[in-house]
Write a protein that holds these residues in place. Structure first.
Motif, PDB file in Angstrom:
ATOM      1  N   LEU A 141      14.184 -14.191  13.891  1.00  0.00           N
ATOM      2  CA  LEU A 141      14.982 -15.129  14.686  1.00  0.00           C
ATOM      3  C   LEU A 141      15.848 -15.979  13.765  1.00  0.00           C
ATOM      4  N   ASN A 142      15.242 -16.426  12.663  1.00  0.00           N
ATOM      5  CA  ASN A 142      15.975 -17.237  11.697  1.00  0.00           C
ATOM      6  C   ASN A 142      17.142 -16.483  11.113  1.00  0.00           C
TER       7      ASN A 142
ATOM      8  N   SER B 210      -0.708 -13.646  13.490  1.00  0.00           N
ATOM      9  CA  SER B 210       0.102 -14.581  12.703  1.00  0.00           C
ATOM     10  C   SER B 210       1.203 -13.853  11.971  1.00  0.00           C
TER      11      SER B 210
ATOM     12  N   LEU C 173       3.915 -13.118  14.382  1.00  0.00           N
ATOM     13  CA  LEU C 173       4.665 -14.333  14.719  1.00  0.00           C
ATOM     14  C   LEU C 173       5.592 -14.722  13.575  1.00  0.00           C
ATOM     15  N   LEU C 174       5.063 -14.640  12.343  1.00  0.00           N
ATOM     16  CA  LEU C 174       5.890 -14.991  11.187  1.00  0.00           C
ATOM     17  C   LEU C 174       7.098 -14.071  11.104  1.00  0.00           C
TER      18      LEU C 174
ATOM     19  N   LEU D 120       2.676 -22.207  16.944  1.00  0.00           N
ATOM     20  CA  LEU D 120       1.586 -21.253  17.127  1.00  0.00           C
ATOM     21  C   LEU D 120       1.083 -20.712  15.788  1.00  0.00           C
ATOM     22  N   VAL D 121       2.029 -20.346  14.916  1.00  0.00           N
ATOM     23  CA  VAL D 121       1.612 -19.786  13.624  1.00  0.00           C
ATOM     24  C   VAL D 121       0.810 -20.810  12.846  1.00  0.00           C
TER      25      VAL D 121
ATOM     26  N   LEU E 187       7.181 -20.918  18.141  1.00  0.00           N
ATOM     27  CA  LEU E 187       6.497 -19.940  17.300  1.00  0.00           C
ATOM     28  C   LEU E 187       5.900 -20.608  16.067  1.00  0.00           C
ATOM     29  N   ASN E 188       6.659 -21.514  15.452  1.00  0.00           N
ATOM     30  CA  ASN E 188       6.145 -22.261  14.309  1.00  0.00           C
ATOM     31  C   ASN E 188       4.832 -22.933  14.659  1.00  0.00           C
TER      32      ASN E 188
ATOM     33  N   ILE F 283      12.004 -20.958  18.080  1.00  0.00           N
ATOM     34  CA  ILE F 283      11.481 -20.928  16.715  1.00  0.00           C
ATOM     35  C   ILE F 283      10.422 -22.010  16.549  1.00  0.00           C
TER      36      ILE F 283
ATOM     37  N   PHE G 205      12.036 -27.727   9.426  1.00  0.00           N
ATOM     38  CA  PHE G 205      10.799 -27.232  10.022  1.00  0.00           C
ATOM     39  C   PHE G 205      10.239 -28.307  10.941  1.00  0.00           C
TER      40      PHE G 205
ATOM     41  N   PHE H 271       7.079 -25.849   6.049  1.00  0.00           N
ATOM     42  CA  PHE H 271       5.981 -25.035   6.541  1.00  0.00           C
ATOM     43  C   PHE H 271       4.683 -25.282   5.773  1.00  0.00           C
TER      44      PHE H 271
ATOM     45  N   GLU I  73      17.949 -30.947  12.504  1.00  0.00           N
ATOM     46  CA  GLU I  73      16.646 -31.577  12.713  1.00  0.00           C
ATOM     47  C   GLU I  73      16.837 -32.946  13.344  1.00  0.00           C
TER      48      GLU I  73
ATOM     49  N   ILE J 235       9.572 -15.136  13.662  1.00  0.00           N
ATOM     50  CA  ILE J 235      10.297 -16.332  13.251  1.00  0.00           C
ATOM     51  C   ILE J 235      11.378 -15.974  12.243  1.00  0.00           C
TER      52      ILE J 235
END
Lengths: 230, 357
Positions: free
Chosen positions: B25-26, B15, B18-19, A29-30, A26-27, A23, A177, A94, B65, B22
């Motif tokens: 996946l989330n 994009s 990809l979003l 890259l976006v 990908l984050n 994730i 994020f 984000f 995180e 994501i």
């Protein structure tokens, strides 16, 4: 850190099982793509605007303002954004990362597009207008095609800046994020696991493939383009 | 113009894809549900299987995180804009965060597993009665040495470092409390000592050590010791266990004069949105089996007394990382000495760093 013992695919397997890391990739890259895209649009409009200034004083003022983000250190930019976002009540995540990346990419795009614009002879525009082109036609059929290489350069520059930015992103990430550079940095305390190496290999292979594909596409375009001229 | 538009479209589509990837996946991890818990921890400092188990057992989704320093963590929490429910700062930071009013007091009735923590690690000076924090891992400051490079010589005490044979062999950590503490401990004073005479004595004792010191370094000491650039290093036990796994010649010892005892602790910061889930998580991590599994993954010392029963005997009996009760009595936690004394420590440390060989 690790002694070389032999070849294994184990770390690649582990990499693909680590959804969190995927994730994050990908984050990254976006954020890079979107911020570069938006920054390019704003930057091109900005550059055209700057060129149209008649007084050189106003032009220089705007240009110096544009350069502020380039000369100020990343850490300062990041810290300022952190304060700004929290004051404005924008949740870190984000959008905060995207906004800050757009902000520090715009000046780069402007600086790359502006020389192209200045190099363009104003007679081109006059000629087009003389021949009856509307303002919109002049923009889309004369100016933009002329500065196209500058726009692409600006876009890719912004893309790479966003991809490898650490300092600014470090301050404005939050709430789950994260981008790759920040994540790898946090891993450093306990030594970096080998799936980061696997990931780097994959990213490198992908970029290499893209470059090769891009090369072949441009080759083909050039050949067909030349055929058309004959 | 056409090429520009094509490019624009292509990037937008990529994009968007990809979003979409994501978000799917989330959601496959269930991150979209409202019952979430955000954990802010050091990098690679928990067995992620445990997070999955916690999610399964409670239905709470965990957002995980990481941070790399106490200071970075505190800035993020202080600035707001984040919703961390659990953070894991070191003990000196807890004092600071409490003074800045960044912590939520713990509800002990929701933490029945708190009884599993060893009494030695309960009610410590940085957080009386564990009002705000629960210890997560603990460790010591000690000496790592390369027995091969020292021809089998053994080091057991701070005093051994002053040996004339160890010329240019010692790496010190760049921390005023650690180094001054070493000086004070070697004279059998407390490492929280503020007596001016004792401090001056420690400083001149440290000055005498300069011929043996190779460098005063930060995190790179780990690499230098591993690569055998120096034979002796002043390190935290966590670092020691990691580099010992990489280089078999390295040995760790907690000096017998006494040393520092440090803790990383679970706290609930003021930014929390889900106090209940945070308590559930702390209680979950205090479960003996969970703590044992985590300790094996992270390889730091767990403060959970009950967990030791579920861990391999050679780990628990390892006096380097689980020192005997007699030695633990000599270990001290850094107390907050106040700004003035701390500045004095820093000043003495600076003078020591400038001392010529």
């Amino acid at each position: 850190m690790y002694d070389f013992k032999g070849f294994t695919m184990e770390w690649y397997k582990e990499l693909f099982q680590d959804t969190r890391l995927l994730i994050i990739v990908l984050n990254t890259l976006v954020i890079a793509l979107l911020s570069a895209l938006i920054a390019t649009i704003i930057g091109v409009i900005g550059a055209i605007g700057i060129r149209s200034f008649t007084s050189s004083k106003a032009k220089n003022t705007v240009l110096s303002l544009n350069n502020v983000l380039i000369v100020s250190p990343d850490v300062i930019i990041g810290a300022s954004f952190l304060i700004l976002f929290t004051m404005a009540g924008i949740k870190l995540g984000f959008y905060s990362v995207l906004l800050s990346h757009i902000a520090f990419s715009i000046p780069i795009v402007v600086l790359l597009v502006l020389p192209k614009l200045q190099e363009m002879s104003p007679t081109l525009i006059d000629a087009a207008r003389d021949l009856g082109a509307s303002r919109w036609d002049v923009l889309t059929k004369v100016i933009l095609p002329y500065i196209l290489p500058g726009i692409f350069a600006g876009f890719f520059m912004a893309l790479t800046y966003s991809l490898d930015d650490f300092a600014v992103t470090f301050f404005v990430t939050g709430n789950g994020f994260s981008t790759l550079s920040v994540e790898i940095y946090s891993l450093a305390r306990r030594g970096i696991s080998l799936n980061i190496n696997a990931l780097s290999t994959l990213l490198f292979v992908v970029t290499l493939l893209l470059v090769v594909v891009y090369y072949f596409i441009t080759q083909r375009v050039r050949q067909t383009g030349m055929g058309g001229k004959r | 113009m056409k090429r520009l538009l094509q490019m624009f479209l292509l990037i937008s589509i990529v994009s968007a894809l990809l979003l979409y990837a994501i978000s799917s996946l989330n959601s496959s991890q269930g991150f979209t549900s409202s019952n979430t818990l955000t954990i802010y921890n050091w990098g690679d400092y928990i067995d992620t299987d445990l997070i999955e188990r916690f999610e399964e057992e409670t239905g709470i989704k965990v957002i995980y995180e990481t941070f790399d320093s106490n200071e970075a963590m505190m800035t993020k929490i202080e600035q707001g804009g984040t919703t961390y429910d659990i953070a894991i700062p070191s003990e000196y930071m807890i004092d600071k965060m409490r003074q800045e009013d960044l912590l939520v007091p713990l509800d002990h009735s929701k933490l029945p597993n708190l009884k599993n923590i060893d009494e030695r690690f309960i009610d410590l000076p940085f957080d009386p009665e564990n009002k705000y924090s629960v210890p997560y891992f603990w460790g010591t400051v000690g000496i790592v040495y390369n027995s091969k490079m020292l021809d089998g010589k053994e080091i057991t005490a701070w005093a051994d470092l002053w040996d004339k044979d160890l010329k240019n062999e010692i790496l010190l950590t760049d921390g005023a409390r650690e180094v001054m503490g070493m000086g004070l401990n070697s004279l059998n004073y407390s490492l929280n000592d503020t007596d001016e005479e004792h401090l001056q004595e420690a400083k001149s004792k440290l000055d005498a050590l300069t011929p043996n010191i190779k460098a005063i370094v930060g995190d790179e000491s780990r690499m230098l010791l591993e690569a055998q650039e120096a034979a002796i290093g002043l390190v935290w036990s966590g670092v020691a266990s990691e580099i010992m796994a990489e280089n078999e010649d390295l040995e760790y010892v907690v000096p017998k004069e006494g040393s520092n005892l440090w803790f990383d602790n679970m706290v609930i910061p003021k930014t929390t949105k889900n106090v209940d889930a945070a308590h559930q998580f702390i209680n979950f991590m205090l479960d003996p089996k969970v703590a044992a599994q985590n300790a094996e993954y992270v390889s730091y010392s767990t403060p959970n007394k009950e967990a030791l029963k579920y861990m391999p005997e050679e780990v628990v009996k390892d006096e380097r990382f689980y020192p005997s009760p007699e030695l633990t009595k000599k270990l001290e936690v850094y107390e907050n000495l106040g700004k003035k004394n701390l500045a004095h420590y820093n000043e003495l440390f600076l003078e020591f760093k400038m001392h010529r060989k």
